[in-house]
Write a protein that holds these residues in place. Structure first.
Motif, short mmCIF file in Angstrom:
data_model
loop_
_atom_site.label_atom_id
_atom_site.label_comp_id
_atom_site.label_asym_id
_atom_site.label_seq_id
_atom_site.Cartn_x
_atom_site.Cartn_y
_atom_site.Cartn_z
N ASP A 207 32.81 -55.19 -37.80
CA ASP A 207 34.06 -55.85 -37.45
C ASP A 207 34.76 -55.17 -36.28
O ASP A 207 35.43 -55.83 -35.48
CB ASP A 207 35.03 -55.83 -38.64
N ILE A 208 34.61 -53.84 -36.22
CA ILE A 208 35.31 -53.03 -35.21
C ILE A 208 34.29 -52.14 -34.52
O ILE A 208 33.59 -51.36 -35.18
CB ILE A 208 36.40 -52.16 -35.87
N LEU A 209 34.19 -52.25 -33.22
CA LEU A 209 33.34 -51.37 -32.43
C LEU A 209 34.23 -50.45 -31.60
O LEU A 209 35.08 -50.93 -30.84
CB LEU A 209 32.43 -52.17 -31.50
N VAL A 210 34.02 -49.14 -31.76
CA VAL A 210 34.65 -48.16 -30.89
C VAL A 210 33.55 -47.54 -30.04
O VAL A 210 32.73 -46.77 -30.54
CB VAL A 210 35.40 -47.08 -31.69
N ALA A 211 33.49 -47.94 -28.79
CA ALA A 211 32.44 -47.47 -27.88
C ALA A 211 32.96 -46.25 -27.12
O ALA A 211 33.74 -46.37 -26.17
CB ALA A 211 32.05 -48.58 -26.91
N ASN A 212 32.53 -45.11 -27.58
CA ASN A 212 33.01 -43.83 -27.05
C ASN A 212 31.81 -42.99 -26.66
O ASN A 212 31.01 -42.62 -27.53
CB ASN A 212 33.85 -43.12 -28.12
N ALA A 213 31.66 -42.72 -25.38
CA ALA A 213 30.53 -41.93 -24.91
C ALA A 213 31.05 -40.69 -24.20
O ALA A 213 32.09 -40.72 -23.55
CB ALA A 213 29.66 -42.73 -23.95
N GLY A 214 30.33 -39.60 -24.33
CA GLY A 214 30.71 -38.37 -23.64
C GLY A 214 30.75 -38.55 -22.14
O GLY A 214 29.98 -39.32 -21.57
N GLY A 215 31.68 -37.85 -21.51
CA GLY A 215 31.83 -37.98 -20.07
C GLY A 215 30.64 -37.42 -19.31
O GLY A 215 29.99 -36.47 -19.75
N PRO A 216 30.35 -38.00 -18.14
CA PRO A 216 29.26 -37.48 -17.31
C PRO A 216 29.65 -36.14 -16.70
O PRO A 216 30.83 -35.78 -16.68
CB PRO A 216 29.10 -38.56 -16.23
N PRO A 217 28.68 -35.39 -16.21
CA PRO A 217 28.99 -34.08 -15.63
C PRO A 217 29.96 -34.19 -14.45
O PRO A 217 29.93 -35.17 -13.71
CB PRO A 217 27.63 -33.56 -15.16
N PRO A 218 30.82 -33.19 -14.28
CA PRO A 218 31.70 -33.19 -13.12
C PRO A 218 30.93 -32.94 -11.84
O PRO A 218 29.80 -32.43 -11.88
CB PRO A 218 32.68 -32.05 -13.41
N GLY A 219 31.51 -33.29 -10.73
CA GLY A 219 30.87 -33.03 -9.45
C GLY A 219 31.39 -33.98 -8.39
O GLY A 219 31.80 -35.11 -8.68
N ARG A 220 31.39 -33.50 -7.14
CA ARG A 220 31.75 -34.35 -6.01
C ARG A 220 30.62 -35.32 -5.72
O ARG A 220 29.47 -35.09 -6.08
CB ARG A 220 32.03 -33.48 -4.79
N PHE A 221 30.96 -36.43 -5.05
CA PHE A 221 29.93 -37.42 -4.73
C PHE A 221 28.78 -36.78 -3.96
O PHE A 221 27.60 -37.05 -4.23
CB PHE A 221 30.55 -38.55 -3.90
N THR A 222 29.08 -35.92 -3.01
CA THR A 222 28.06 -35.32 -2.17
C THR A 222 27.20 -34.30 -2.93
O THR A 222 26.18 -33.85 -2.41
CB THR A 222 28.69 -34.63 -0.96
N ASP A 223 27.62 -33.94 -4.14
CA ASP A 223 26.84 -33.00 -4.94
C ASP A 223 26.00 -33.68 -6.01
O ASP A 223 25.26 -33.02 -6.74
CB ASP A 223 27.77 -32.00 -5.64
N THR A 224 26.11 -35.02 -6.12
CA THR A 224 25.37 -35.73 -7.15
C THR A 224 24.09 -36.33 -6.58
O THR A 224 24.03 -36.71 -5.41
CB THR A 224 26.22 -36.87 -7.75
N LEU B 153 20.77 -39.16 -7.10
CA LEU B 153 20.56 -40.50 -7.64
C LEU B 153 20.17 -40.45 -9.11
O LEU B 153 20.52 -41.34 -9.90
CB LEU B 153 19.50 -41.23 -6.83
N ALA B 154 19.46 -39.41 -9.49
CA ALA B 154 19.12 -39.24 -10.91
C ALA B 154 20.38 -39.05 -11.76
O ALA B 154 20.47 -39.57 -12.87
CB ALA B 154 18.18 -38.05 -11.09
N ASP B 155 21.35 -38.31 -11.24
CA ASP B 155 22.63 -38.14 -11.95
C ASP B 155 23.31 -39.49 -12.15
O ASP B 155 23.87 -39.77 -13.23
CB ASP B 155 23.57 -37.23 -11.16
N TRP B 156 23.26 -40.33 -11.13
CA TRP B 156 23.87 -41.65 -11.23
C TRP B 156 23.16 -42.51 -12.27
O TRP B 156 23.79 -43.23 -13.03
CB TRP B 156 23.88 -42.34 -9.87
N ASP B 157 21.84 -42.43 -12.30
CA ASP B 157 21.09 -43.20 -13.29
C ASP B 157 21.52 -42.84 -14.71
O ASP B 157 21.74 -43.71 -15.55
CB ASP B 157 19.59 -42.96 -13.12
N VAL B 158 21.64 -41.54 -14.97
CA VAL B 158 22.02 -41.09 -16.31
C VAL B 158 23.44 -41.55 -16.65
O VAL B 158 23.70 -42.06 -17.74
CB VAL B 158 21.92 -39.55 -16.42
N ALA B 159 24.37 -41.38 -15.72
CA ALA B 159 25.77 -41.75 -15.97
C ALA B 159 25.91 -43.25 -16.21
O ALA B 159 26.66 -43.68 -17.10
CB ALA B 159 26.63 -41.31 -14.80
N VAL B 160 25.20 -44.05 -15.43
CA VAL B 160 25.28 -45.50 -15.61
C VAL B 160 24.69 -45.91 -16.95
O VAL B 160 25.25 -46.76 -17.67
CB VAL B 160 24.58 -46.23 -14.44
#
Length: 253
Positions: free
Chosen positions: A86-103, A105-112
Motif C-alpha cells: 500500500d505504501i512504498l518508501v523509495a529510499n536509496a543511499g546517496g552516491p559518492p561525493p565528487g565534482r563533475f570533472t572527478d567522476t 562514466l562508470a560512476d554515472w552508471d552506478v548512480a543512475v
C-alpha cells in the motif's frame, strides 16, 4: 493524531539504518506491517528486532535496488508475506561525493542505476496493484540538492533531481486513481553517511551551527514526515518535494 494507515502494508528500501529505518519505525508505530530492504544481513536483522517492538508484522529482504531484478523480487516477496504493498518508501543511499570533472562514466552508471532507475523499477512494480485498489502512497527520499545544487555532489544533484521529475510527472498521472506521490528532501541529518563525510565530531557540530535551527536533524524527524505523507491525513498533498532541512536551503520555491 491518527494517521489512518493502521493495517496498511509498507515497503521501505534502505530500511535497515538511518532515515529508512526511522521511516519504517514511524510507519510501524502508526500500525503498518512493514517490509524493510537492505544490503547488509546484520543490519537487517537488527532492524527487524527494533521494529518488532511495535507489535506489527515485520519482514526483511536482503537486496540491492541497483540490481535490475531486485525491485520485482522485493515487491513479490512482500506480497507473499504481508500482502500487496500500500505504501512504498523509495529510499536509496546517496552516491559518492565528487565534482563533475572527478567522476567517471562508470560512476554515472552506478548512480543512475541506484538512485534513479532503482526507484523507477520499484514504482513500476507496485503501481498497478495500487491503482487497481484505488489507494496507494509513494514517497521518495532524495536530498535538498534537488532544490539547490550543492558543490561537490555532482552525482547526487543530477540523479536526485531526476527522481523529483519522476515524482512530479507521476503525481499528475495517477492521483485520479487514488495514488499520491511525494518526495522528501532531507538536509543535514545525523546518519552514518553524514558522519563519514563530515570529518569528525567537531566538524559535525560546526555543520549543525550553520543550520538556522542550530543543529543537524534527527532521522526520526524525517521518518515522521514520511509517515505523514503516506497517510490519510495528507490526502490532498500530491506531487510535492518537501524540504526537511531546518531552514538551511535559501531557495524561494
Amino acid at each position: 493524531m491518527d494517521l489512518g494507515i493502521s493495517g496498511k502494508v509498507a515497503l521501505v528500501t534502505g530500511g535497515s539504518a538511518g532515515i529508512g529505518l526511522a521511516a519504517a519505525k514511524s510507519l510501524a508505530r502508526e500500525g503498518c506491517d512493514v517490509c524493510v530492504v537492505g544490503r547488509t544481513p546484520e543490519r537487517l536483522a537488527d532492524a527487524v528486532v527494533e521494529l518488532q517492538e511495535f507489535g506489527k508484522v515485520v519482514h526483511a529482504v536482503l537486496a540491492d535496488v541497483e540490481d535490475p531484478s531486485a525491485a520485482r523480487r522485493v515487491v513479490e516477496e512482500t506480497r507473499d508475506v504481508l500482502g500487496p504493498v500500500d505504501i512504498l518508501v523509495a529510499n536509496a543511499g546517496g552516491p559518492p561525493p565528487g565534482r563533475f570533472t572527478d567522476t567517471s562514466l562508470a560512476d554515472w552508471d552506478v548512480a543512475v542505476q541506484r538512485n534513479l532507475l532503482g526507484t523507477v523499477r520499484l514504482i513500476h512494480a507496485v503501481l498497478p496493484e495500487m491503482r487497481a485498489r484505488g489507494w496507494g502512497r509513494i514517497v521518495t527520499v532524495t536530498s535538498r540538492s534537488v532544490r539547490e545544487a550543492l558543490d561537490g555532489l555532482a552525482l547526487s544533484n543530477a540523479t536526485r533531481s531526476a527522481v523529483a521529475g519522476v515524482v512530479r510527472t507521476l503525481a499528475r498521472e495517477v492521483a485520479g486513481d487514488g495514488v499520491l506521490v511525494n518526495n522528501v528532501l532531507p538536509g543535514p541529518i545525523d546518519t552514518d553517511r553524514l558522519r563519514q563525510t563530515s570529518g569528525g565530531e567537531e566538524k559535525l557540530a560546526e555543520r549543525g551551527r550553520s543550520v538556522p535551527v542550530g543543529r543537524i536533524g534527527r532521522p526520526e524527524e524525517v521518518g515522521d514526515v514520511v509517515a505523514f505523507l503516506a497517510s490519510e491525513r495528507a490526502s490532498f498533498v500530491n506531487g510535492v518535494s518537501l524540504l526537511v532541512d531546518g531552514g538551511e536551503s535559501r531557495v524561494i520555491a
